[in-house]
Design a protein around this motif. Structure first.
Motif, short mmCIF file in Angstrom:
data_model
loop_
_atom_site.label_atom_id
_atom_site.label_comp_id
_atom_site.label_asym_id
_atom_site.label_seq_id
_atom_site.Cartn_x
_atom_site.Cartn_y
_atom_site.Cartn_z
N VAL A 82 0.85 -1.19 0.00
CA VAL A 82 0.00 0.00 0.00
C VAL A 82 0.89 1.24 0.00
O VAL A 82 1.77 1.39 0.86
CB VAL A 82 -0.94 0.04 1.23
CG1 VAL A 82 -1.82 1.30 1.17
CG2 VAL A 82 -1.81 -1.21 1.29
N TRP A 83 0.63 2.12 -0.95
CA TRP A 83 1.33 3.40 -0.98
C TRP A 83 0.40 4.47 -0.42
O TRP A 83 -0.74 4.62 -0.87
CB TRP A 83 1.73 3.77 -2.40
CG TRP A 83 2.24 5.18 -2.56
CD1 TRP A 83 1.65 6.20 -3.23
CD2 TRP A 83 3.46 5.71 -1.99
NE1 TRP A 83 2.40 7.35 -3.13
CE2 TRP A 83 3.52 7.07 -2.38
CE3 TRP A 83 4.47 5.17 -1.21
CZ2 TRP A 83 4.57 7.90 -2.00
CZ3 TRP A 83 5.52 6.01 -0.84
CH2 TRP A 83 5.57 7.34 -1.23
N ASP A 84 0.87 5.17 0.60
CA ASP A 84 0.12 6.28 1.22
C ASP A 84 0.72 7.57 0.67
O ASP A 84 1.79 8.01 1.09
CB ASP A 84 0.27 6.20 2.74
CG ASP A 84 -0.51 7.28 3.47
OD1 ASP A 84 -0.88 8.30 2.83
OD2 ASP A 84 -0.76 7.12 4.68
N GLY A 85 0.01 8.17 -0.29
CA GLY A 85 0.52 9.37 -0.94
C GLY A 85 0.61 10.56 -0.03
O GLY A 85 1.47 11.44 -0.21
N ARG A 86 -0.25 10.62 0.96
CA ARG A 86 -0.23 11.76 1.88
C ARG A 86 0.96 11.68 2.82
O ARG A 86 1.68 12.67 3.03
CB ARG A 86 -1.53 11.80 2.68
CG ARG A 86 -1.65 13.02 3.59
CD ARG A 86 -2.96 12.95 4.39
NE ARG A 86 -4.12 12.82 3.50
CZ ARG A 86 -5.34 12.49 3.92
NH1 ARG A 86 -5.55 12.26 5.21
NH2 ARG A 86 -6.34 12.40 3.06
N ALA A 87 1.22 10.50 3.38
CA ALA A 87 2.34 10.34 4.32
C ALA A 87 3.63 9.98 3.60
O ALA A 87 4.68 9.92 4.25
CB ALA A 87 2.00 9.26 5.35
N ARG A 88 3.55 9.71 2.29
CA ARG A 88 4.71 9.26 1.52
C ARG A 88 5.33 8.03 2.18
O ARG A 88 6.52 7.97 2.48
CB ARG A 88 5.77 10.38 1.39
CG ARG A 88 5.24 11.70 0.87
CD ARG A 88 4.79 11.62 -0.56
NE ARG A 88 5.89 11.40 -1.50
CZ ARG A 88 5.70 11.19 -2.82
NH1 ARG A 88 4.46 11.14 -3.32
NH2 ARG A 88 6.74 11.02 -3.61
N ARG A 89 4.49 7.02 2.36
CA ARG A 89 4.90 5.81 3.09
C ARG A 89 4.45 4.58 2.31
O ARG A 89 3.32 4.51 1.82
CB ARG A 89 4.27 5.80 4.48
CG ARG A 89 4.59 4.53 5.30
CD ARG A 89 3.84 4.52 6.61
NE ARG A 89 4.18 5.66 7.45
CZ ARG A 89 3.30 6.55 7.89
NH1 ARG A 89 2.01 6.44 7.57
NH2 ARG A 89 3.69 7.56 8.64
N LEU A 90 5.34 3.60 2.22
CA LEU A 90 5.02 2.33 1.57
C LEU A 90 4.96 1.24 2.63
O LEU A 90 5.89 1.09 3.44
CB LEU A 90 6.10 1.97 0.54
CG LEU A 90 5.94 0.62 -0.17
CD1 LEU A 90 4.73 0.62 -1.09
CD2 LEU A 90 7.21 0.26 -0.94
#
Length: 626
Positions: A105-113
């Motif tokens: 899962v890529w979290d675009g807001r937190a810039r976290r994979l």
């Protein structure tokens, strides 16, 4: 990467690219809902993007918790439901997921994979950390497609694997490629920091029941659900069926579940070559066909197929296995018939093959650890009652009683002395190791001091059944890769109901008194499956010996085995790791099938074939031909 992984997902491809982050998916349609799959899946607000190799077994429960109607659920692929769960709960919701999965899962807001694997690790997931970038893929082949990822074997991991040591840590069979561990989440932050933590923990113990019948019914319902959930497929189902307890329970239960809807089950049994000598062992029997036929005959909707794989030879598909599974086989004798059964299932259009590999830890544990637990807790009367009942039933002798009662106090060195005193010799790493002697001795010296006198594969702490059970599942990484390879090469998905997480958790939580009770080993199994598995199988004190015709098969494959070992001897890494000076001489001195047993079996079936498999793997890796 997508092109390299196309063999694992030929039905659909998808790509999401946001410049410095890209996620891709190759889909193999295995579930009815997979026709709806549109990965990479993106949340409505665009924050999350998900790719997944997933089968969710608790779809109705998840939908209820998420407020998703039955009508809407019917229009959702498992990946879409997974994304909805992540949107609602994030990392905290992973423990609510039951089934086989590996996802990112890529979290675009937190810039976290976030990279997540199920427990016990039925779907693989790997990553590589480069200079300023990170890549991940379901198989190493996808990462090796990138020019910056070297192709090289991890000799330390291979060494542990060949010695059947407990698997822990993130190392894979390839240098520079890390695996996401089963039951773990690996998180990559925007600054490049990487953390890996377990999301799964073993359950606590259930209290001792006043009446065990409720737990028996709970266990039966959990097992039935595990089998039923693995029958969800786009094609017909099949199963492997030996004369053992676990595959018998799986096959019988699947047949009963399919019967009301008029569906059939094909059950495949490996049988020995006709008319050849079989390994003689008083505690084992070599032909499992008759008892398998007995169980199949009880179910009108079972089509029973016996497979002797007479036209196959040990090691004849090493190249194919290397390409699809990217891992060496630990048991080439069993690999032969498993691959042949899978091939025959594919020819009949079957897309699911049910197996019972984990059953001896989840459904048919004998419970002998209870003897020590009773002593440890000071329950001497209960211990004496169980001990007397076991001995009267003929299920244990005085030496076995002492072993299981005092096992945690017996070190490896002491066990060796006691075994010699009683005229027995335990199997040592030196008996079957294909490693060079200096490699093996270095390995033995590098172990913790308290373990150096213990040459057993995995020590049994009779007091801690949970610990011993959990040692098994991390070892199954190569099994997972093999099944992934079978799916890619034949289109057949191997599914194991006995490794269902709900079943694992329940079995770990059970009081020991449900496994050993009133002198009966495997008490719970007999209660749950008394009406499904005939007594000729349940009460048989002898176990089936799969591949009992191994010596004859070695003779038939002699030329190929010699050639493969000779080619392996030309590989530098193989020479560095394996005792090829000895291994290359073994095919010329194969044993007489009429007398092959015991130590001879250790030399040829274990040492030679494991060494051959490892040499082939190293030779192909060194050639860079993935």
């Amino acid at each position: 990467m997508q092109a390299a992984l196309a063999v694992y997902g030929p039905d659909r491809s998808g790509l999401w690219d946001d410049g410095d982050v890209a996620l891709g998916c190759r889909l193999k349609r295995l579930l009815p809902e997979d026709r709806l799959d549109r990965q990479p899946a993106t949340s409505a607000d665009g924050r999350f993007v998900l790719v997944a190799d997933v089968r969710l077994d608790n779809r109705p429960e998840l939908a209820a918790e998420l407020g998703i109607s039955a009508g809407r659920l019917a229009a959702m692929a498992d990946s879409a439901l997974l994304l909805a769960a992540w949107e609602a709960w994030g990392e905290a919701g992973i423990n609510r997921l039951y089934g086989d999965f590996a996802f990112a899962v890529w979290d675009g807001r937190a810039r976290r994979l976030s990279l997540v694997r199920d427990f016990p690790g039925m779907r693989p997931l790997f990553l590589h950390q480069g200079r300023g970038w990170i890549g991940f893929a379901s198989m190493a082949k996808g990462l090796h497609a990138l020019p910056d990822v070297p192709v090289a074997a991890d000799l330390e991991t291979l060494c542990h694997y060949l010695l059947v040591m407990p698997r822990a840590g993130t190392n894979s069979f390839f240098t520079g490629i890390q695996r996401v561990e089963p039951g773990h989440i690996t998180v990559v932050e925007a600054d490049g920091a990487v953390r890996s933590t377990p999301w799964w923990r073993p359950p606590g113990k259930l209290p001792e029941p006043a009446d065990p019948r409720e737990l028996v019914e709970t266990f039966r319902a959990t097992f039935d659900r595990a089998v039923a959930d693995r029958l969800r497929a786009v094609g017909p189902a099949a199963s492997t069926l030996s004369a053992g307890l676990d595959s018998s329970a799986v096959t019988a239960t699947a047949a009963e579940l399919l019967a009301p809807s008029g569906r059939r089950l094909t059950a495949y049994t490996h049988v020995p070559l006709p008319g050849v000598p079989l390994e003689q062992n008083p505690a084992r029997f070599g032909d499992e066909g008759p008892l398998a036929r007995l169980l199949a005959s009880r179910h009108p909707n079972i089509d029973h197929v016996e497979v002797d794989a007479a036209d196959r030879h040990i090691g004849d598909d090493l190249d194919r296995r290397f390409y699809y599974a990217e891992a060496p086989a630990l048991n080439l004798c069993n690999t032969l018939w498993i691959s042949e059964i899978t091939r025959q299932a594919a020819m009949r259009g079957q897309t699911v093959l049910l197996v019972g590999t984990a059953g001896n830890k989840t459904i048919s544990a004998d419970g002998l650890e209870r003897l020590n637990a009773l002593l440890y807790r000071g329950r001497l009367i209960a211990w004496a009652r169980e001990a007397v009942a076991l001995m009267r039933a003929g299920d244990i002798g005085i030496k076995g009683l002492g072993f299981w009662s005092l096992r945690p106090l017996i070190t490896g060195a002491l066990e060796e002395r006691l075994s010699s005193l009683f005229g027995r010799r335990n199997l040592s790493l030196r008996d079957y190791s294909p490693l060079r002697p200096d490699r093996l001795e270095r390995f033995l010296e590098d172990r913790p001091p308290e373990a150096r006198g213990d040459n057993r594969v995995v020590g049994r702490n009779a007091l801690d059944r949970v610990h011993q059970t959990l040692l098994v599942f991390p070892q199954q990484e190569a099994v997972t890769l093999s099944r992934k390879g079978m799916l890619a090469s034949h289109g057949v998905d191997h599914r194991d109901p006995t490794a269902d997480r709900r079943l694992i958790e329940l079995s770990l939580a059970l009081p020991d008194s449900l496994l050993l009770r009133n002198g009966q080993k495997k008490w719970l199994y007999h209660q749950v499956f008394a009406d499904r598995v005939p007594p000729e199988i349940r009460l048989n004190r002898r176990k089936g010996l799969t591949g009992a015709d191994w010596a004859e098969r070695l003779l038939r494959a002699q030329a190929g085995l010699q050639g493969e070992l000779d080619r392996g001897a030309a590989c530098a890494n193989a020479r560095d790791l394996l005792d090829l000076d000895v291994l290359t001489t073994l095919p010329a001195s194969l044993p007489d099938p009429a007398t092959a047993r015991g130590p001879v079996m250790h030399t040829y079936r274990l040492r030679m074939l494991r060494g051959l498999s490892a040499a082939h793997f190293l030779r192909r890796v060194d050639g860079g031909n993935l």
